[in-house]
Design a protein around this motif. Structure first.
Motif, PDB file in Angstrom:
ATOM      1  N   ARG A   1      11.459  16.656 -15.459  1.00 55.77           N
ATOM      2  CA  ARG A   1      10.497  15.619 -15.095  1.00 55.77           C
ATOM      3  C   ARG A   1       9.909  15.805 -13.697  1.00 55.77           C
ATOM      4  O   ARG A   1       8.918  15.163 -13.362  1.00 55.77           O
ATOM      5  CB  ARG A   1      11.163  14.239 -15.128  1.00 55.77           C
ATOM      6  N   LEU A   2      10.525  16.621 -12.878  1.00 51.24           N
ATOM      7  CA  LEU A   2      10.113  16.689 -11.470  1.00 51.24           C
ATOM      8  C   LEU A   2       8.607  16.943 -11.289  1.00 51.24           C
ATOM      9  O   LEU A   2       7.969  16.278 -10.461  1.00 51.24           O
ATOM     10  CB  LEU A   2      10.929  17.755 -10.726  1.00 51.24           C
TER      11      LEU A   2
ATOM     12  N   GLY B   1      -1.669  -1.396  -5.142  1.00 49.38           N
ATOM     13  CA  GLY B   1      -1.400  -2.682  -5.742  1.00 49.38           C
ATOM     14  C   GLY B   1      -0.235  -2.651  -6.711  1.00 49.38           C
ATOM     15  O   GLY B   1       0.624  -1.767  -6.672  1.00 49.38           O
ATOM     16  N   PRO B   2      -0.176  -3.659  -7.628  1.00 57.00           N
ATOM     17  CA  PRO B   2       0.953  -3.786  -8.548  1.00 57.00           C
ATOM     18  C   PRO B   2       1.217  -2.543  -9.383  1.00 57.00           C
ATOM     19  O   PRO B   2       2.363  -2.189  -9.641  1.00 57.00           O
ATOM     20  CB  PRO B   2       0.548  -4.976  -9.423  1.00 57.00           C
ATOM     21  N   ALA B   3       0.160  -1.867  -9.823  1.00 55.64           N
ATOM     22  CA  ALA B   3       0.359  -0.669 -10.634  1.00 55.64           C
ATOM     23  C   ALA B   3       1.094   0.407  -9.846  1.00 55.64           C
ATOM     24  O   ALA B   3       1.953   1.109 -10.384  1.00 55.64           O
ATOM     25  CB  ALA B   3      -0.978  -0.144 -11.134  1.00 55.64           C
ATOM     26  N   SER B   4       0.778   0.536  -8.569  1.00 52.23           N
ATOM     27  CA  SER B   4       1.452   1.552  -7.754  1.00 52.23           C
ATOM     28  C   SER B   4       2.917   1.188  -7.563  1.00 52.23           C
ATOM     29  O   SER B   4       3.776   2.075  -7.536  1.00 52.23           O
ATOM     30  CB  SER B   4       0.751   1.710  -6.404  1.00 52.23           C
ATOM     31  N   ALA B   5       3.229  -0.098  -7.428  1.00 54.96           N
ATOM     32  CA  ALA B   5       4.624  -0.513  -7.293  1.00 54.96           C
ATOM     33  C   ALA B   5       5.418  -0.124  -8.525  1.00 54.96           C
ATOM     34  O   ALA B   5       6.561   0.338  -8.432  1.00 54.96           O
ATOM     35  CB  ALA B   5       4.712  -2.014  -7.044  1.00 54.96           C
ATOM     36  N   ARG B   6       4.808  -0.274  -9.700  1.00 55.71           N
ATOM     37  CA  ARG B   6       5.501   0.099 -10.927  1.00 55.71           C
ATOM     38  C   ARG B   6       5.771   1.600 -10.964  1.00 55.71           C
ATOM     39  O   ARG B   6       6.828   2.035 -11.430  1.00 55.71           O
ATOM     40  CB  ARG B   6       4.690  -0.346 -12.142  1.00 55.71           C
ATOM     41  N   VAL B   7       4.836   2.392 -10.478  1.00 51.41           N
ATOM     42  CA  VAL B   7       5.046   3.839 -10.415  1.00 51.41           C
ATOM     43  C   VAL B   7       6.211   4.156  -9.486  1.00 51.41           C
ATOM     44  O   VAL B   7       7.105   4.946  -9.814  1.00 51.41           O
ATOM     45  CB  VAL B   7       3.768   4.562  -9.949  1.00 51.41           C
ATOM     46  N   VAL B   8       6.218   3.538  -8.317  1.00 54.90           N
ATOM     47  CA  VAL B   8       7.301   3.767  -7.354  1.00 54.90           C
ATOM     48  C   VAL B   8       8.643   3.392  -7.974  1.00 54.90           C
ATOM     49  O   VAL B   8       9.627   4.139  -7.865  1.00 54.90           O
ATOM     50  CB  VAL B   8       7.064   2.960  -6.061  1.00 54.90           C
ATOM     51  N   HIS B   9       8.684   2.235  -8.627  1.00 58.50           N
ATOM     52  CA  HIS B   9       9.949   1.788  -9.207  1.00 58.50           C
ATOM     53  C   HIS B   9      10.423   2.719 -10.316  1.00 58.50           C
ATOM     54  O   HIS B   9      11.616   3.014 -10.419  1.00 58.50           O
ATOM     55  CB  HIS B   9       9.797   0.353  -9.733  1.00 58.50           C
ATOM     56  N   GLN B  10       9.506   3.212 -11.140  1.00 53.17           N
ATOM     57  CA  GLN B  10       9.920   4.108 -12.219  1.00 53.17           C
ATOM     58  C   GLN B  10      10.378   5.455 -11.681  1.00 53.17           C
ATOM     59  O   GLN B  10      11.404   5.994 -12.113  1.00 53.17           O
ATOM     60  CB  GLN B  10       8.782   4.314 -13.213  1.00 53.17           C
ATOM     61  N   VAL B  11       9.636   6.010 -10.737  1.00 51.43           N
ATOM     62  CA  VAL B  11      10.034   7.298 -10.160  1.00 51.43           C
ATOM     63  C   VAL B  11      11.394   7.172  -9.478  1.00 51.43           C
ATOM     64  O   VAL B  11      12.295   8.002  -9.672  1.00 51.43           O
ATOM     65  CB  VAL B  11       8.971   7.815  -9.172  1.00 51.43           C
TER      66      VAL B  11
END
Length: 218
Positions: A29-30, A4-14
């Motif tokens: 950070r890797l 959901g939305p939380a996972s999208a934020r993780v993808v965008h930050q990574v």
């Protein structure tokens, strides 16, 4: 597994961190980025991120930096500036860049561009991850054709970086186009070739004037 939305934020930050110029901070950070990625649900986003993270962990930083310059600084074919694909170096480009800044300001997001233009993809992804996920996702969707054009260019020049664009596109509504011809139909054309002056624009918007002429950044 995150969905959901939380996972999208993780993808965008990574993806934001990985699409910036690689430095010691990225190397440090890797492991954290890999751990966050492994918590995502199985699918295109996780696979795309892991493709780059595994690559980055396997080669020396100096090689990663050399590749980054070759891929993104010495060729216009993989531009990370979203409005380059839609507006090129036209008069409208200055207005579009100003509109990016206005969206950041409206969210209260304090933008440190590090000398980049406001449509630089790592910056847009950081905005989507940290400041305004709803508007950030909307902004990425508005420039979906730019993302897909970059993704297809990277498939040929650098599959690990293509994985990052694939991950970002996987967070957006709808399926990715099946081939580059479909992306060009989506874009309705390539970057405009009009080259009228940007002399009216904020001087901070000018570093990309001439970008797209020849293979290097002017």
């Amino acid at each position: 597994m995150r969905r959901g939305p939380a996972s999208a934020r993780v993808v965008h930050q990574v993806a934001s961190w990985c699409l910036g110029y690689p430095d010691e901070a990225l190397v440090e950070r890797l492991p954290l980025l890999a751990a966050a990625t492994d918590e995502l649900a199985a699918g295109r986003a996780r696979e795309g991120l892991r493709r780059f993270l595994d690559h980055a962990a396997a080669i020396p930083l100096a090689d990663l930096q050399t590749d980054y310059v070759r891929i993104f600084d010495l060729s216009r074919k993989q531009a990370l500036y979203l409005s380059y694909w839609t507006d090129g170096d036209t008069r409208r480009r200055g207005e579009v860049l100003a509109a990016f800044k206005e969206r950041y300001r409206a969210s209260g997001f304090l933008v440190d561009t590090h000398g980049e233009l406001p449509d630089h993809l790592p910056l847009v992804l950081e905005y989507a991850a940290l400041a305004d996920p709803t508007d950030g996702a909307a902004l990425l969707q508005e420039y979906r054709a730019s993302l897909e054009l970059t993704r297809f260019a990277l498939i040929e020049s650098s599959p690990p970086y293509a994985g990052l664009l694939e991950a970002v596109c996987a967070t957006l509504p709808g399926e990715s186009p099946a081939d580059s011809a479909a992306v060009h139909r989506m874009a309705a054309a390539g970057p405009p070739s009009e080259s009228v002056g940007l002399d009216f624009a904020d001087p901070r918007l000018l570093p990309l004037a001439g970008y797209g002429v020849g293979e290097g950044r002017g």
